[in-house]
Design an enzyme around this catalytic site. Sequence first.
Site, mmCIF file in Angstrom:
data_model
loop_
_atom_site.group_PDB
_atom_site.id
_atom_site.type_symbol
_atom_site.label_atom_id
_atom_site.label_comp_id
_atom_site.label_asym_id
_atom_site.label_seq_id
_atom_site.Cartn_x
_atom_site.Cartn_y
_atom_site.Cartn_z
ATOM 1 N N GLU A 244 8.235 11.228 -5.910
ATOM 2 C CA GLU A 244 8.792 9.910 -6.271
ATOM 3 C C GLU A 244 7.684 8.901 -5.997
ATOM 4 O OE1 GLU A 244 11.529 9.410 -7.707
ATOM 5 O OE2 GLU A 244 12.941 10.986 -7.144
ATOM 6 N N CYS A 278 10.526 0.497 -4.801
ATOM 7 C CA CYS A 278 9.843 1.208 -5.898
ATOM 8 C C CYS A 278 10.493 0.907 -7.238
ATOM 9 C CB CYS A 278 9.861 2.700 -5.620
ATOM 10 S SG CYS A 278 11.510 3.321 -5.307
HETATM 11 P P1 NAD Z 1 1.581 5.626 0.614
HETATM 12 O O1 NAD Z 1 1.383 6.539 -0.547
HETATM 13 O O2 NAD Z 1 0.419 4.867 1.122
HETATM 14 O O3 NAD Z 1 2.131 6.451 1.856
HETATM 15 C C1 NAD Z 1 3.317 7.220 1.778
HETATM 16 C C2 NAD Z 1 3.264 8.334 2.806
HETATM 17 O O4 NAD Z 1 2.277 9.289 2.419
HETATM 18 C C3 NAD Z 1 2.875 7.881 4.203
HETATM 19 O O5 NAD Z 1 3.672 8.600 5.129
HETATM 20 C C4 NAD Z 1 1.424 8.288 4.298
HETATM 21 O O6 NAD Z 1 0.994 8.523 5.621
HETATM 22 C C5 NAD Z 1 1.415 9.567 3.496
HETATM 23 N N1 NAD Z 1 0.140 9.938 2.905
HETATM 24 C C6 NAD Z 1 -0.815 9.132 2.402
HETATM 25 N N2 NAD Z 1 -1.821 9.853 1.898
HETATM 26 C C7 NAD Z 1 -1.489 11.149 2.068
HETATM 27 C C8 NAD Z 1 -2.108 12.371 1.738
HETATM 28 N N3 NAD Z 1 -3.315 12.420 1.148
HETATM 29 N N4 NAD Z 1 -1.463 13.528 2.026
HETATM 30 C C9 NAD Z 1 -0.253 13.494 2.615
HETATM 31 N N5 NAD Z 1 0.366 12.370 2.983
HETATM 32 C C10 NAD Z 1 -0.234 11.211 2.707
HETATM 33 O O7 NAD Z 1 2.793 4.687 0.184
HETATM 34 P P2 NAD Z 1 3.402 3.434 0.966
HETATM 35 O O8 NAD Z 1 2.435 2.307 0.882
HETATM 36 O O9 NAD Z 1 3.906 3.874 2.295
HETATM 37 O O10 NAD Z 1 4.695 3.117 0.066
HETATM 38 C C11 NAD Z 1 4.647 2.296 -1.053
HETATM 39 C C12 NAD Z 1 4.554 3.130 -2.311
HETATM 40 O O11 NAD Z 1 5.648 4.042 -2.358
HETATM 41 C C13 NAD Z 1 4.680 2.305 -3.573
HETATM 42 O O12 NAD Z 1 3.761 2.762 -4.540
HETATM 43 C C14 NAD Z 1 6.101 2.584 -4.037
HETATM 44 O O13 NAD Z 1 6.322 2.404 -5.418
HETATM 45 C C15 NAD Z 1 6.274 3.998 -3.631
HETATM 46 N N6 NAD Z 1 7.686 4.342 -3.520
HETATM 47 C C16 NAD Z 1 8.257 5.133 -4.485
HETATM 48 C C17 NAD Z 1 9.609 5.444 -4.419
HETATM 49 C C18 NAD Z 1 10.280 6.286 -5.464
HETATM 50 O O14 NAD Z 1 11.409 6.706 -5.265
HETATM 51 N N7 NAD Z 1 9.623 6.574 -6.574
HETATM 52 C C19 NAD Z 1 10.379 4.940 -3.364
HETATM 53 C C20 NAD Z 1 9.759 4.134 -2.395
HETATM 54 C C21 NAD Z 1 8.409 3.850 -2.476
#
Ligand code: NAD
Length: 470
Positions: A244, A278
């Site tokens: 997601e 999101c």
């Molecule tokens: P992010 O991608 O920076 O981080 C999300 C999670 O992934 C964190 O726990 C982070 O530590 C982890 N992470 C980062 N890089 C990683 C890697 N290489 N391997 C494994 N884990 C890793 O996102 P964010 O800034 O926390 O959240 C905002 C983003 O999330 C926005 O782009 C938003 O659209 C998206 N989002 C999507 C949905 C959906 O349902 N589609 C819902 C909520 C948020």
Amino acid sequence: MESYDALLASIAPVAGQNTRTILDPATGAVVGQAPVHTLEDLEQAIASAAEAQPAWAAAGHDARSAALLRAADAVERNAEELAQLLSREQGKPLNGPNARFEVGACAAWLRTAATTVLEPETVVDDGTTRAELHYRPIGVVGAIGPWNWPMMITIWQIAPALRMGNTAVVKPSKMTPLSVLALIKVLNEELPEGILHVVAGDRHVGARLAEHPAIGKVMFTGSTAAGREIIRSSADTVKRLTLELGGNDAGIVLPDANPQSIAQDLFWGAFINTGQTCAALKRLYVHDSIYDAVCTELTAVAKAMPMGIGLDENNVLGPLQNKAQYDVVATLVEAARDSGARILTGGNPDPEQPGYFYPATLIADIDNDNPLVTEEQFGPALPIIRYSTVDDAVQMANALDVGLGASVWSTDPAAARDVAARLQAGTVWINKHGAVDPRVPFGGAKQSGYGLEFGTEGLKALGIPQVING
Ligand code: NAD
């Protein structure tokens, strides 16, 4: 748990652990200390989850459902403490569609995951072939989540995982670890030992979780960039993935819409969780004939919404959760202003105000290729773009490489459905935006990800399909 302080104490780091100080984004005050778990902690959590998994799978659907319903009761018992912590750490107000709403959604999603029925399907039964499709447990599921809806998204990931006989290891965002640690503490009051773990480490802990050979599936919610990394990390073990990812949702207001009656829902579609959602409305396309009226009505709604510290019961909009996100929003809005776009309201944050508060901002007369329109700004700003033909609006809405949600606003249901069918998004709402429902599948199109969550489809995604052909 009897109190907020007891809840916070129950998740405090233990001696020798690295810690991270968590600050309230509204005030800068210390919320608490979070443990920073290590790769060794991750190994232990995965080993424990793997050991507990066969018995949990063998317990059967009825026992697992009952445990999830008890876990939902535990969330409700601790709802106010959880909401207070979420509000302090994430910034979202207690009221409005915010902290109390999020905790309530956790209980609701647990209950729906517990009670949704997934029967084996007889695919062919013609006298010579009898083929049935079953869904078997995968094993240990990794759940990696973001900071915007930290509790609710964790539940979205783990409730169907547990229901289907898997055990789970959760890796929360480093921005909001306390909310997830507390939620899991509360769930574990009722769940059997060993089936649900949380490892509050940094990005490299998430990366290891995504590549670990003992993890059968990763549920990931976060940015598209991190999603791509997870696809790469999971490739060697051909892990199942539900992704997601980011969005930049379009809404199209058709010429027959009534600006006054849609203004409130448009506002919340865009500004829920102060825009840090999101599937929030991020680009609004309005027909020329009602453009000014929509701008006027939306401005009136936006100006009336109180923003401030989350614990103040009056507020319905809060701060951005972190400085980096604040800077993204401020930079994009300033660039839009410099390009000649018209700020209808907002756009002038008070430099004296503590916390990452950015006012609810509406921007009119903006070009469709402005970065505020084309980039995921993930905050309280909504560009309103004028269109003259529905074909143009559809073309602009579909022009980006993401497609999580979209919406069509109209008094003519048939016309709205026709336009909806032409939009490239995982969900198209009509006369609302972002309304998720635990019974209704949810997932992205294009680079907003793949796989479905919620309802029966969501349960299927947490099982290995197995055909019995006899
Ligand atoms: P992010 O991608 O920076 O981080 C999300 C999670 O992934 C964190 O726990 C982070 O530590 C982890 N992470 C980062 N890089 C990683 C890697 N290489 N391997 C494994 N884990 C890793 O996102 P964010 O800034 O926390 O959240 C905002 C983003 O999330 C926005 O782009 C938003 O659209 C998206 N989002 C999507 C949905 C959906 O349902 N589609 C819902 C909520 C948020």
